[in-house]
Design a protein around this motif. Structure first.
Motif, short mmCIF file in Angstrom:
data_model
loop_
_atom_site.label_atom_id
_atom_site.label_comp_id
_atom_site.label_asym_id
_atom_site.label_seq_id
_atom_site.Cartn_x
_atom_site.Cartn_y
_atom_site.Cartn_z
N ASP A 104 0.81 -1.21 0.00
CA ASP A 104 0.00 0.00 0.00
C ASP A 104 0.85 1.27 0.00
O ASP A 104 0.46 2.27 -0.61
CB ASP A 104 -0.97 0.01 1.19
CG ASP A 104 -0.29 -0.26 2.51
OD1 ASP A 104 -0.47 0.53 3.45
OD2 ASP A 104 0.42 -1.28 2.64
N PHE A 129 -2.31 -6.44 -4.67
CA PHE A 129 -2.16 -5.27 -3.80
C PHE A 129 -2.24 -5.70 -2.34
O PHE A 129 -3.29 -6.11 -1.85
CB PHE A 129 -3.27 -4.27 -4.13
CG PHE A 129 -3.38 -3.09 -3.21
CD1 PHE A 129 -2.26 -2.41 -2.77
CD2 PHE A 129 -4.63 -2.64 -2.80
CE1 PHE A 129 -2.36 -1.31 -1.93
CE2 PHE A 129 -4.75 -1.54 -1.96
CZ PHE A 129 -3.62 -0.88 -1.53
N ASN A 131 -2.39 -4.72 1.35
CA ASN A 131 -2.77 -3.56 2.15
C ASN A 131 -2.69 -3.90 3.63
O ASN A 131 -3.58 -4.55 4.18
CB ASN A 131 -4.18 -3.11 1.79
CG ASN A 131 -4.68 -1.98 2.69
OD1 ASN A 131 -3.90 -1.35 3.41
ND2 ASN A 131 -5.97 -1.72 2.65
N THR A 145 -3.33 4.27 3.38
CA THR A 145 -4.38 3.36 3.84
C THR A 145 -4.48 3.26 5.35
O THR A 145 -5.33 2.54 5.87
CB THR A 145 -4.11 1.95 3.27
OG1 THR A 145 -2.77 1.57 3.59
CG2 THR A 145 -4.30 1.92 1.76
N LYS A 169 -9.27 4.32 -0.14
CA LYS A 169 -9.80 3.03 -0.58
C LYS A 169 -9.49 2.84 -2.06
O LYS A 169 -10.30 3.14 -2.94
CB LYS A 169 -11.31 2.96 -0.33
CG LYS A 169 -11.70 2.97 1.15
CD LYS A 169 -13.20 2.76 1.32
CE LYS A 169 -13.57 2.63 2.79
NZ LYS A 169 -15.01 2.36 2.97
N THR A 171 -9.18 0.19 -3.87
CA THR A 171 -9.94 -0.83 -4.59
C THR A 171 -11.28 -0.27 -5.07
O THR A 171 -11.72 -0.55 -6.20
CB THR A 171 -10.13 -2.08 -3.72
OG1 THR A 171 -8.83 -2.56 -3.35
CG2 THR A 171 -10.86 -3.18 -4.44
N ARG A 185 -11.53 -7.70 -3.01
CA ARG A 185 -10.76 -7.52 -1.78
C ARG A 185 -10.86 -8.80 -0.96
O ARG A 185 -11.96 -9.25 -0.64
CB ARG A 185 -11.28 -6.32 -0.99
CG ARG A 185 -10.49 -6.06 0.29
CD ARG A 185 -11.05 -4.89 1.08
NE ARG A 185 -10.73 -3.61 0.48
CZ ARG A 185 -11.64 -2.71 0.12
NH1 ARG A 185 -12.93 -2.96 0.27
NH2 ARG A 185 -11.27 -1.55 -0.40
N PHE A 216 -7.61 -6.67 -10.42
CA PHE A 216 -7.04 -6.01 -9.25
C PHE A 216 -7.47 -6.79 -8.02
O PHE A 216 -8.66 -6.83 -7.70
CB PHE A 216 -7.53 -4.56 -9.19
CG PHE A 216 -6.87 -3.69 -8.17
CD1 PHE A 216 -5.82 -2.85 -8.52
CD2 PHE A 216 -7.30 -3.69 -6.85
CE1 PHE A 216 -5.23 -2.02 -7.58
CE2 PHE A 216 -6.71 -2.87 -5.90
CZ PHE A 216 -5.66 -2.02 -6.26
N GLU A 218 -6.91 -6.96 -4.09
CA GLU A 218 -6.37 -6.44 -2.83
C GLU A 218 -6.42 -7.54 -1.78
O GLU A 218 -7.40 -8.30 -1.70
CB GLU A 218 -7.19 -5.24 -2.33
CG GLU A 218 -6.76 -4.75 -0.96
CD GLU A 218 -7.61 -3.61 -0.43
OE1 GLU A 218 -7.48 -3.29 0.77
OE2 GLU A 218 -8.42 -3.04 -1.19
N VAL A 220 -6.19 -7.62 2.22
CA VAL A 220 -6.06 -6.91 3.50
C VAL A 220 -5.18 -7.76 4.39
O VAL A 220 -5.46 -8.95 4.61
CB VAL A 220 -7.43 -6.66 4.15
CG1 VAL A 220 -7.27 -5.87 5.44
CG2 VAL A 220 -8.34 -5.91 3.18
N TYR A 246 -12.40 -1.73 5.26
CA TYR A 246 -12.06 -2.35 3.99
C TYR A 246 -12.80 -3.69 3.89
O TYR A 246 -12.21 -4.75 4.09
CB TYR A 246 -10.55 -2.58 3.89
CG TYR A 246 -9.71 -1.32 3.93
CD1 TYR A 246 -9.74 -0.41 2.90
CD2 TYR A 246 -8.88 -1.05 5.03
CE1 TYR A 246 -8.97 0.75 2.92
CE2 TYR A 246 -8.11 0.11 5.06
CZ TYR A 246 -8.16 1.00 4.01
OH TYR A 246 -7.39 2.14 4.06
#
Length: 263
Positions: A104, A129, A131, A145, A169, A171, A185, A216, A218, A220, A246
């Protein structure tokens, strides 16, 4: 004292790791989510027979040494510039599976312009990604983030939105862009979450092979070293604090050029 008995492995159950994972000690902190996602990417590239077709792009940050762990072609990128490098590789080698692997601090900060425009153009790449809400490699500073009131080395009293703005955010932002086809996500703190994350990554890979534009994914994640927590406490903190802001799940699943569709 209990007798130590031989462990009987159930039949048809595969143990071990992908042959694409290089036999070396990872530099990630114990409990870090990076190692889990590395394992998933190695498994998928191996299972899908893509070792000779895969090119990963790793920028500055905790993932800077990704090339040490997964036995595929890699390209290093300057801080935040992985989408630009991946764009060039993908356009020159349209038959390749090209992906970026970014944190991130890299993607959402210095690389925000790069990722927005790559996604808007619909470059045929997968973006992974990670995060964890903090700059993990350089001392635990506030990232774009970082949650409101979250303590970091540069926000010792917590993130103040009047001073630092709101957590970004990314995403949700890229899901609005016509060039993205799959935006999701996920997380990787439990076995069921890992399985869901692997399915999401596989879908992103398949979309690249099918030339559907930018996917994409993400993840977490935790940074227990930067958060100053044990791995177990970091997972709990993530579930209680990161997930509400998120939320997990697919944000967009369709075709390049289509409007956002929530599923």
């Amino acid at each position: 004292m209990m007798d130590i008995k031989e462990i009987v492995k159930p039949e048809n159950l595969v143990y071990g790791k992908s042959e694409l994972l290089i036999d070396t000690i990872m530099h990630y902190c114990p409990g870090c989510t990076h190692g889990v996602v590395h394992k998933l990417m190695a498994e998928l590239i191996d299972e899908m027979g893509l070792q000779e077709k895969s090119v990963g792009v790793a920028p500055v940050g905790c993932a800077v040494f990704a090339y040490n762990y997964i036995d595929i072609d890699w390209q290093e990128a300057a801080h935040g510039r992985a989408p630009a490098i991946a764009t060039g590789i993908s356009r020159l080698n349209p038959e390749k599976f090209v992906f970026t692997y970014q944190g991130d601090g890299d993607l959402a900060s210095i690389g925000a312009g790069e990722i927005i425009h790559a996604c808007n153009r619909g470059e045929n790449i997968l973006v992974v990604f990670i995060n964890n809400g903090i700059y993990g490699m350089t001392g635990g500073q506030m990232a774009p983030t970082t949650l409101e009131d979250m303590v970091t080395s540069t926000t010792p009293c917590g993130r103040d939105v009047d001073l630092n703005g709101y957590p970004l955010k990314m995403t949700e932002l890229v899901a609005q862009l016509p060039g993205t086809s799959y935006v999701t996500r996920q997380s990787a703190q439990t076995a069921p979450a890992v399985r869901k994350c692997k399915r999401a990554l596989k879908k992103g890979i398949r979309n690249v092979l099918d030339r559907k534009g930018t996917s994409f994914v993400e993840v977490v994640s935790t940074c227990n070293s930067g958060w100053k927590m044990s791995p177990a406490k970091a997972n709990k903190w993530m579930e209680e604090n990161m997930f509400p802001y998120y939320p997990l799940g697919d944000l967009k699943d369709g075709e390049k050029g289509n409007p956002v569709s929530n599923n």
